[in-house]
Scaffold this motif. Structure first.
Motif, PDB file in Angstrom:
ATOM      1  N   ALA A 230     -56.022  16.203   6.889  1.00 52.71           N
ATOM      2  CA  ALA A 230     -55.675  16.896   7.952  1.00 52.71           C
ATOM      3  C   ALA A 230     -55.673  18.452   7.405  1.00 52.71           C
ATOM      4  CB  ALA A 230     -54.390  16.636   8.610  1.00 52.71           C
ATOM      5  N   ARG A 231     -56.213  19.366   8.368  1.00 58.11           N
ATOM      6  CA  ARG A 231     -56.035  20.809   8.014  1.00 58.11           C
ATOM      7  C   ARG A 231     -54.688  21.383   8.409  1.00 58.11           C
ATOM      8  NH1 ARG A 231     -60.147  25.557  10.151  1.00 58.11           N
ATOM      9  NH2 ARG A 231     -59.017  27.410   9.522  1.00 58.11           N
ATOM     10  N   HIS A 232     -54.098  20.850   9.524  1.00 55.92           N
ATOM     11  CA  HIS A 232     -52.883  21.185   9.957  1.00 55.92           C
ATOM     12  C   HIS A 232     -52.041  19.692  10.160  1.00 55.92           C
ATOM     13  CE1 HIS A 232     -53.973  25.278  10.055  1.00 55.92           C
ATOM     14  NE2 HIS A 232     -55.162  24.951  10.987  1.00 55.92           N
ATOM     15  N   THR A 233     -50.861  19.810   9.420  1.00 55.68           N
ATOM     16  CA  THR A 233     -49.927  18.647   9.681  1.00 55.68           C
ATOM     17  C   THR A 233     -48.722  19.055  10.260  1.00 55.68           C
ATOM     18  OG1 THR A 233     -51.168  17.540   7.814  1.00 55.68           O
ATOM     19  CG2 THR A 233     -48.831  16.731   8.629  1.00 55.68           C
ATOM     20  N   PHE A 234     -48.140  18.498  11.325  1.00 59.49           N
ATOM     21  CA  PHE A 234     -46.548  18.557  11.833  1.00 59.49           C
ATOM     22  C   PHE A 234     -45.953  17.306  11.350  1.00 59.49           C
ATOM     23  CE2 PHE A 234     -49.321  21.197  14.757  1.00 59.49           C
ATOM     24  CZ  PHE A 234     -48.732  22.564  14.479  1.00 59.49           C
ATOM     25  N   ARG A 235     -45.123  17.619  10.424  1.00 55.63           N
ATOM     26  CA  ARG A 235     -44.182  16.547  10.004  1.00 55.63           C
ATOM     27  C   ARG A 235     -42.832  16.591  10.929  1.00 55.63           C
ATOM     28  NH1 ARG A 235     -43.857  16.517   3.662  1.00 55.63           N
ATOM     29  NH2 ARG A 235     -42.464  14.791   4.349  1.00 55.63           N
ATOM     30  N   VAL A 236     -42.505  15.652  11.756  1.00 54.79           N
ATOM     31  CA  VAL A 236     -41.584  15.774  12.602  1.00 54.79           C
ATOM     32  C   VAL A 236     -40.356  14.770  12.123  1.00 54.79           C
ATOM     33  CG1 VAL A 236     -40.833  15.350  15.018  1.00 54.79           C
ATOM     34  CG2 VAL A 236     -42.909  16.864  14.507  1.00 54.79           C
ATOM     35  N   HIS A 237     -39.114  14.873  12.316  1.00 51.71           N
ATOM     36  CA  HIS A 237     -37.962  14.088  12.162  1.00 51.71           C
ATOM     37  C   HIS A 237     -37.948  13.110  13.355  1.00 51.71           C
ATOM     38  CE1 HIS A 237     -36.569  15.321   8.067  1.00 51.71           C
ATOM     39  NE2 HIS A 237     -37.125  16.494   8.424  1.00 51.71           N
ATOM     40  N   ILE A 238     -37.821  11.753  13.261  1.00 53.52           N
ATOM     41  CA  ILE A 238     -37.773  10.958  14.404  1.00 53.52           C
ATOM     42  C   ILE A 238     -36.758   9.925  14.441  1.00 53.52           C
ATOM     43  CG2 ILE A 238     -40.452  11.101  14.548  1.00 53.52           C
ATOM     44  CD1 ILE A 238     -40.791   8.445  13.000  1.00 53.52           C
ATOM     45  N   GLU A 239     -35.797   9.845  13.412  1.00 48.81           N
ATOM     46  CA  GLU A 239     -34.826   8.987  13.474  1.00 48.81           C
ATOM     47  C   GLU A 239     -33.653   9.078  14.326  1.00 48.81           C
ATOM     48  OE1 GLU A 239     -33.766   8.000   9.256  1.00 48.81           O
ATOM     49  OE2 GLU A 239     -34.733   5.875   9.822  1.00 48.81           O
ATOM     50  N   VAL A 240     -33.373   8.053  15.280  1.00 53.84           N
ATOM     51  CA  VAL A 240     -32.370   8.142  16.035  1.00 53.84           C
ATOM     52  C   VAL A 240     -31.385   6.807  16.128  1.00 53.84           C
ATOM     53  CG1 VAL A 240     -33.163   9.974  17.675  1.00 53.84           C
ATOM     54  CG2 VAL A 240     -33.837   7.657  17.911  1.00 53.84           C
ATOM     55  N   PRO A 241     -30.292   6.840  16.703  1.00 57.82           N
ATOM     56  CA  PRO A 241     -29.590   5.478  16.361  1.00 57.82           C
ATOM     57  C   PRO A 241     -30.239   4.522  17.715  1.00 57.82           C
ATOM     58  CG  PRO A 241     -28.171   6.996  17.746  1.00 57.82           C
ATOM     59  CD  PRO A 241     -29.480   7.672  17.111  1.00 57.82           C
ATOM     60  N   SER A 242     -31.527   3.919  17.396  1.00 55.37           N
ATOM     61  CA  SER A 242     -31.949   3.093  18.109  1.00 55.37           C
ATOM     62  C   SER A 242     -32.975   2.192  17.298  1.00 55.37           C
ATOM     63  CB  SER A 242     -32.861   4.005  19.226  1.00 55.37           C
ATOM     64  OG  SER A 242     -33.847   3.216  19.779  1.00 55.37           O
ATOM     65  N   ALA A 243     -33.575   0.888  17.893  1.00 54.44           N
ATOM     66  CA  ALA A 243     -34.455   0.197  17.152  1.00 54.44           C
ATOM     67  C   ALA A 243     -35.881   1.003  17.272  1.00 54.44           C
ATOM     68  CB  ALA A 243     -34.728  -1.032  17.910  1.00 54.44           C
ATOM     69  N   TRP A 244     -36.203   2.210  18.026  1.00 55.84           N
ATOM     70  CA  TRP A 244     -37.306   2.802  18.181  1.00 55.84           C
ATOM     71  C   TRP A 244     -37.094   4.277  17.737  1.00 55.84           C
ATOM     72  CZ3 TRP A 244     -40.653  -0.585  19.774  1.00 55.84           C
ATOM     73  CH2 TRP A 244     -40.327  -1.752  20.554  1.00 55.84           C
ATOM     74  N   ASP A 245     -38.246   4.723  17.310  1.00 58.13           N
ATOM     75  CA  ASP A 245     -38.321   6.238  16.791  1.00 58.13           C
ATOM     76  C   ASP A 245     -38.303   6.911  18.068  1.00 58.13           C
ATOM     77  OD1 ASP A 245     -38.307   5.464  14.080  1.00 58.13           O
ATOM     78  OD2 ASP A 245     -40.568   4.909  14.260  1.00 58.13           O
ATOM     79  N   SER A 246     -37.683   8.224  18.038  1.00 61.11           N
ATOM     80  CA  SER A 246     -37.774   9.258  18.762  1.00 61.11           C
ATOM     81  C   SER A 246     -38.857  10.107  18.958  1.00 61.11           C
ATOM     82  CB  SER A 246     -36.369  10.286  18.728  1.00 61.11           C
ATOM     83  OG  SER A 246     -36.559  11.328  19.530  1.00 61.11           O
ATOM     84  N   SER A 247     -39.541  10.407  20.224  1.00 61.05           N
ATOM     85  CA  SER A 247     -40.417  11.591  20.520  1.00 61.05           C
ATOM     86  C   SER A 247     -40.043  12.739  20.837  1.00 61.05           C
ATOM     87  CB  SER A 247     -41.696  10.552  21.497  1.00 61.05           C
ATOM     88  OG  SER A 247     -41.979   9.462  21.017  1.00 61.05           O
ATOM     89  N   VAL A 248     -38.639  13.121  21.038  1.00 56.73           N
ATOM     90  CA  VAL A 248     -38.220  14.177  21.617  1.00 56.73           C
ATOM     91  C   VAL A 248     -38.733  15.521  20.895  1.00 56.73           C
ATOM     92  CG1 VAL A 248     -36.081  15.469  21.875  1.00 56.73           C
ATOM     93  CG2 VAL A 248     -36.087  13.003  22.271  1.00 56.73           C
ATOM     94  N   VAL A 249     -38.673  15.490  19.608  1.00 60.11           N
ATOM     95  CA  VAL A 249     -39.050  16.725  18.504  1.00 60.11           C
ATOM     96  C   VAL A 249     -40.732  16.767  18.725  1.00 60.11           C
ATOM     97  CG1 VAL A 249     -38.861  18.200  16.590  1.00 60.11           C
ATOM     98  CG2 VAL A 249     -37.068  16.281  17.311  1.00 60.11           C
ATOM     99  N   THR A 250     -41.490  15.667  18.523  1.00 61.00           N
ATOM    100  CA  THR A 250     -42.834  15.694  18.470  1.00 61.00           C
ATOM    101  C   THR A 250     -43.349  16.136  19.980  1.00 61.00           C
ATOM    102  OG1 THR A 250     -42.943  13.508  17.492  1.00 61.00           O
ATOM    103  CG2 THR A 250     -44.928  14.212  18.630  1.00 61.00           C
ATOM    104  N   LEU A 251     -42.545  15.720  21.084  1.00 57.85           N
ATOM    105  CA  LEU A 251     -43.085  16.467  22.392  1.00 57.85           C
ATOM    106  C   LEU A 251     -42.749  17.763  22.540  1.00 57.85           C
ATOM    107  CD1 LEU A 251     -43.978  15.591  25.249  1.00 57.85           C
ATOM    108  CD2 LEU A 251     -41.889  15.080  25.966  1.00 57.85           C
ATOM    109  N   PHE A 252     -41.732  18.305  21.956  1.00 58.96           N
ATOM    110  CA  PHE A 252     -41.069  19.667  21.813  1.00 58.96           C
ATOM    111  C   PHE A 252     -42.274  20.464  20.941  1.00 58.96           C
ATOM    112  CE2 PHE A 252     -39.713  22.976  18.686  1.00 58.96           C
ATOM    113  CZ  PHE A 252     -39.120  23.956  19.704  1.00 58.96           C
ATOM    114  N   VAL A 253     -42.697  19.980  20.155  1.00 57.28           N
ATOM    115  CA  VAL A 253     -43.880  20.756  19.274  1.00 57.28           C
ATOM    116  C   VAL A 253     -45.150  20.798  20.117  1.00 57.28           C
ATOM    117  CG1 VAL A 253     -45.200  20.828  17.230  1.00 57.28           C
ATOM    118  CG2 VAL A 253     -42.830  20.374  16.925  1.00 57.28           C
ATOM    119  N   VAL A 254     -45.380  19.619  20.845  1.00 53.70           N
ATOM    120  CA  VAL A 254     -46.689  19.737  21.681  1.00 53.70           C
ATOM    121  C   VAL A 254     -46.610  20.790  22.796  1.00 53.70           C
ATOM    122  CG1 VAL A 254     -47.711  18.211  23.341  1.00 53.70           C
ATOM    123  CG2 VAL A 254     -47.260  17.262  21.164  1.00 53.70           C
ATOM    124  N   GLU A 255     -45.214  20.733  23.495  1.00 52.52           N
ATOM    125  CA  GLU A 255     -45.129  21.630  24.500  1.00 52.52           C
ATOM    126  C   GLU A 255     -45.313  23.184  24.152  1.00 52.52           C
ATOM    127  OE1 GLU A 255     -41.606  20.396  26.800  1.00 52.52           O
ATOM    128  OE2 GLU A 255     -42.942  18.945  27.891  1.00 52.52           O
TER     129      GLU A 255
END
Length: 290
Positions: A230-255
């Motif tokens: 990758a030329r540009h990489t966004f490393r986003v923290h994704i852990e939340v108290p869930s069996a699934w990972d969070s997309s909240v911050v990923t979506l924030f960066v996208v927006e």
């Protein structure tokens, strides 16, 4: 004492300028097949890097670890984290559930993810990615995995309004060769790849990179193997108290990127939106009052 929120790769990158020539060779060897390259014996790692075992011992201590065993333990933890399936994550979290409401626990985790991500996000990386996405001479392709394909689609839907020459690729890797046939040198490929990294993503990234395609990657704090292409990489923290990972911050960066791109060429974007609204009106897509 090392910072538990940072990966070994982060620590090495932060201290790289302080390393000796031999230690840098060792660091480069670890990075080549990270984190697996650091999971063998100290002798094997030293031989692979063509350095002495005392050099390995000195470098891991310089990085803040008590010794090679602690260094390896951290790598094992990282590897385990990236391979964890939803059941394993749920069971790990269920051992120590705080006596607070899930909304509070989830909110605190999401805000902590946001703080950590923003503290590590390089504004030059953000600006560089926005510049690539704003360049109308480049075609832009979007692709995600089984879960992240939805975020890739969200990003694509907005970018399609802002600019021409955008394509959403299916999460089914069987359709990728046809898209790659159309990719030209200098085009942009936006990839979403989080832990339990999908093997075909690295292959796609490697082939695209070899053909001169610029890659923008959205991944997690441990970093997908796609990072090396990758030329540009966004490393986003994704852990939340869930069996699934969070997309909240990923979506924030996208927006935030969507706004940055449309702001660079608002006059053209406004014209496209106006034309699109006219088409919506003709097709009677949206409900009108009265």
């Amino acid at each position: 004492m090392t910072d538990g929120s940072r990966t070994v790769a982060d620590i090495i990158a932060g201290r790289y300028g302080e390393l000796t020539r031999s230690e840098r060779r060792l660091a480069d060897t670890i990075s080549e097949n990270y984190p697996v390259s650091g999971l063998g014996s100290i002798t094997t790692l030293a031989e692979n890097a063509d350095v002495s075992t005392p050099t390995v011992a000195r470098m891991v201590q310089k990085l803040g670890f008590k010794g090679y065993a602690e260094f390896q333990a951290r790598l094992h933890q990282e590897l385990e984290a990236t391979l964890s399936n939803p059941i394993a994550k749920h069971d790990r979290l269920a051992r120590n559930v705080p006596d607070t409401h899930i909304l509070n626990r989830f909110g605190e985790a999401a805000m902590d993810n946001m703080r950590r991500t923003l503290s590590q996000l390089d504004q030059e990386t953000f600006g560089g990615a926005a510049a690539l996405l704003s360049d109308l001479d480049r075609a832009v392709y979007f692709v995600g995995g089984r879960i992240t394909g939805a975020i890739a689609g969200y990003f694509y839907t907005h970018m399609q309004v802002i600019r021409p020459k955008t394509t959403l690729m299916s999460s089914n890797s069987g359709s990728w060769p046809q898209h790659m046939l159309n990719m030209a040198k200098g085009d942009v490929l936006v990839i979403f790849d989080i832990r339990r990294y999908e093997q075909d993503m690295a292959t796609l990234a490697r082939v695209a990179s070899e053909n001169g395609v610029e890659i923008i990657l959205f991944t997690d704090q441990w970093a997908s193997p796609v990072t090396k292409f990758a030329r540009h990489t966004f490393r986003v923290h994704i852990e939340v108290p869930s069996a699934w990972d969070s997309s909240v911050v990923t979506l924030f960066v996208v927006e935030a990127l969507i706004e940055a791109v449309q702001a660079k060429s608002w006059d053209k974007t406004r014209q496209r939106i106006s034309q699109l609204e006219g088409l919506f009106e003709q097709s009677r897509l949206f409900r009108r009052p009265g």
